[in-house]
Design a protein around this motif. Structure first.
Motif, PDB file in Angstrom:
ATOM      1  N   ILE A 105     -11.787  51.265  32.301  1.00 61.51           N
ATOM      2  CA  ILE A 105     -12.542  51.362  33.141  1.00 61.51           C
ATOM      3  C   ILE A 105     -13.641  52.669  32.976  1.00 61.51           C
ATOM      4  O   ILE A 105     -14.789  52.581  33.431  1.00 61.51           O
ATOM      5  CB  ILE A 105     -11.738  51.602  34.674  1.00 61.51           C
ATOM      6  CG1 ILE A 105     -11.006  50.178  34.759  1.00 61.51           C
ATOM      7  CG2 ILE A 105     -12.798  51.968  35.710  1.00 61.51           C
ATOM      8  CD1 ILE A 105     -10.043  50.463  35.907  1.00 61.51           C
ATOM      9  N   SER A 106     -12.989  53.535  32.478  1.00 57.63           N
ATOM     10  CA  SER A 106     -13.886  54.689  32.070  1.00 57.63           C
ATOM     11  C   SER A 106     -15.030  54.656  30.999  1.00 57.63           C
ATOM     12  O   SER A 106     -16.153  54.892  31.286  1.00 57.63           O
ATOM     13  CB  SER A 106     -12.922  55.970  31.820  1.00 57.63           C
ATOM     14  OG  SER A 106     -12.374  55.824  30.652  1.00 57.63           O
ATOM     15  N   SER A 107     -14.572  53.622  30.098  1.00 62.99           N
ATOM     16  CA  SER A 107     -15.533  53.444  29.152  1.00 62.99           C
ATOM     17  C   SER A 107     -16.615  52.736  29.746  1.00 62.99           C
ATOM     18  O   SER A 107     -17.883  52.695  29.237  1.00 62.99           O
ATOM     19  CB  SER A 107     -14.919  52.518  28.067  1.00 62.99           C
ATOM     20  OG  SER A 107     -13.941  53.188  27.592  1.00 62.99           O
ATOM     21  N   ALA A 108     -16.364  51.535  30.655  1.00 62.12           N
ATOM     22  CA  ALA A 108     -17.299  50.982  31.202  1.00 62.12           C
ATOM     23  C   ALA A 108     -18.330  52.175  32.117  1.00 62.12           C
ATOM     24  O   ALA A 108     -19.558  51.551  32.155  1.00 62.12           O
ATOM     25  CB  ALA A 108     -16.681  49.853  32.006  1.00 62.12           C
ATOM     26  N   LEU A 109     -17.724  52.672  32.745  1.00 59.93           N
ATOM     27  CA  LEU A 109     -18.455  53.701  33.597  1.00 59.93           C
ATOM     28  C   LEU A 109     -19.494  54.471  32.699  1.00 59.93           C
ATOM     29  O   LEU A 109     -20.256  54.650  33.039  1.00 59.93           O
ATOM     30  CB  LEU A 109     -17.568  54.472  34.400  1.00 59.93           C
ATOM     31  CG  LEU A 109     -16.832  53.544  35.582  1.00 59.93           C
ATOM     32  CD1 LEU A 109     -15.878  54.494  36.380  1.00 59.93           C
ATOM     33  CD2 LEU A 109     -17.916  53.207  36.602  1.00 59.93           C
ATOM     34  N   PHE A 110     -18.834  55.145  31.419  1.00 64.81           N
ATOM     35  CA  PHE A 110     -19.826  55.951  30.844  1.00 64.81           C
ATOM     36  C   PHE A 110     -20.835  55.162  30.329  1.00 64.81           C
ATOM     37  O   PHE A 110     -22.015  55.505  30.143  1.00 64.81           O
ATOM     38  CB  PHE A 110     -18.670  56.472  29.738  1.00 64.81           C
ATOM     39  CG  PHE A 110     -17.948  57.601  30.048  1.00 64.81           C
ATOM     40  CD1 PHE A 110     -18.387  58.654  30.747  1.00 64.81           C
ATOM     41  CD2 PHE A 110     -16.619  57.655  29.421  1.00 64.81           C
ATOM     42  CE1 PHE A 110     -17.480  59.699  31.153  1.00 64.81           C
ATOM     43  CE2 PHE A 110     -15.960  58.717  29.709  1.00 64.81           C
ATOM     44  CZ  PHE A 110     -16.260  59.961  30.558  1.00 64.81           C
ATOM     45  N   ALA A 111     -20.662  53.669  29.806  1.00 63.91           N
ATOM     46  CA  ALA A 111     -21.525  52.907  29.396  1.00 63.91           C
ATOM     47  C   ALA A 111     -22.582  52.807  30.392  1.00 63.91           C
ATOM     48  O   ALA A 111     -23.800  52.701  30.254  1.00 63.91           O
ATOM     49  CB  ALA A 111     -21.188  51.550  28.714  1.00 63.91           C
ATOM     50  N   THR A 112     -22.287  52.544  31.656  1.00 61.84           N
ATOM     51  CA  THR A 112     -23.030  52.216  32.664  1.00 61.84           C
ATOM     52  C   THR A 112     -23.987  53.368  32.963  1.00 61.84           C
ATOM     53  O   THR A 112     -25.136  53.759  33.246  1.00 61.84           O
ATOM     54  CB  THR A 112     -22.269  51.897  34.120  1.00 61.84           C
ATOM     55  OG1 THR A 112     -21.609  50.888  33.779  1.00 61.84           O
ATOM     56  CG2 THR A 112     -23.264  51.740  35.167  1.00 61.84           C
ATOM     57  N   ALA A 113     -23.671  54.811  32.891  1.00 58.32           N
ATOM     58  CA  ALA A 113     -24.037  55.873  33.203  1.00 58.32           C
ATOM     59  C   ALA A 113     -25.153  56.097  32.010  1.00 58.32           C
ATOM     60  O   ALA A 113     -26.103  56.685  32.272  1.00 58.32           O
ATOM     61  CB  ALA A 113     -23.162  57.180  33.228  1.00 58.32           C
ATOM     62  N   ALA A 114     -24.849  55.933  30.707  1.00 58.50           N
ATOM     63  CA  ALA A 114     -25.670  56.071  29.430  1.00 58.50           C
ATOM     64  C   ALA A 114     -26.841  55.013  29.982  1.00 58.50           C
ATOM     65  O   ALA A 114     -27.875  55.462  29.547  1.00 58.50           O
ATOM     66  CB  ALA A 114     -24.891  55.804  28.358  1.00 58.50           C
ATOM     67  N   ILE A 115     -26.614  53.885  29.808  1.00 59.89           N
ATOM     68  CA  ILE A 115     -27.822  53.113  30.050  1.00 59.89           C
ATOM     69  C   ILE A 115     -28.594  53.315  31.379  1.00 59.89           C
ATOM     70  O   ILE A 115     -29.844  53.312  31.071  1.00 59.89           O
ATOM     71  CB  ILE A 115     -27.100  51.625  30.299  1.00 59.89           C
ATOM     72  CG1 ILE A 115     -26.489  51.262  28.873  1.00 59.89           C
ATOM     73  CG2 ILE A 115     -28.137  50.400  30.600  1.00 59.89           C
ATOM     74  CD1 ILE A 115     -25.576  49.634  28.927  1.00 59.89           C
TER      75      ILE A 115
END
Length: 55
Positions: free
Chosen positions: A28-38
């Protein structure tokens, strides 16, 4: 939505991802980090491009 709210939302998603990482929710944290970066990159590129110009 103005720039402050977009930046605040990106920061909130990043912070929630950080809390998820600390608590052990790595997927979940990886998905949230990716969302924030994009979303951060999309916001920066929109600010740089001039209206009416195709990038």
């Amino acid at each position: 939505m103005n720039d402050f709210y977009k930046d605040a939302l990106t920061a909130l998603v990043f912070f929630i991802g950080l809390l998820g990482f600390v608590s052990g929710e790595f997927i979940i944290s990886s998905a949230l980090f990716a969302t924030a970066a994009i979303s951060s990159n999309v916001n920066v590129n929109r600010k740089r491009s001039k209206p009416g110009k195709i990038a």
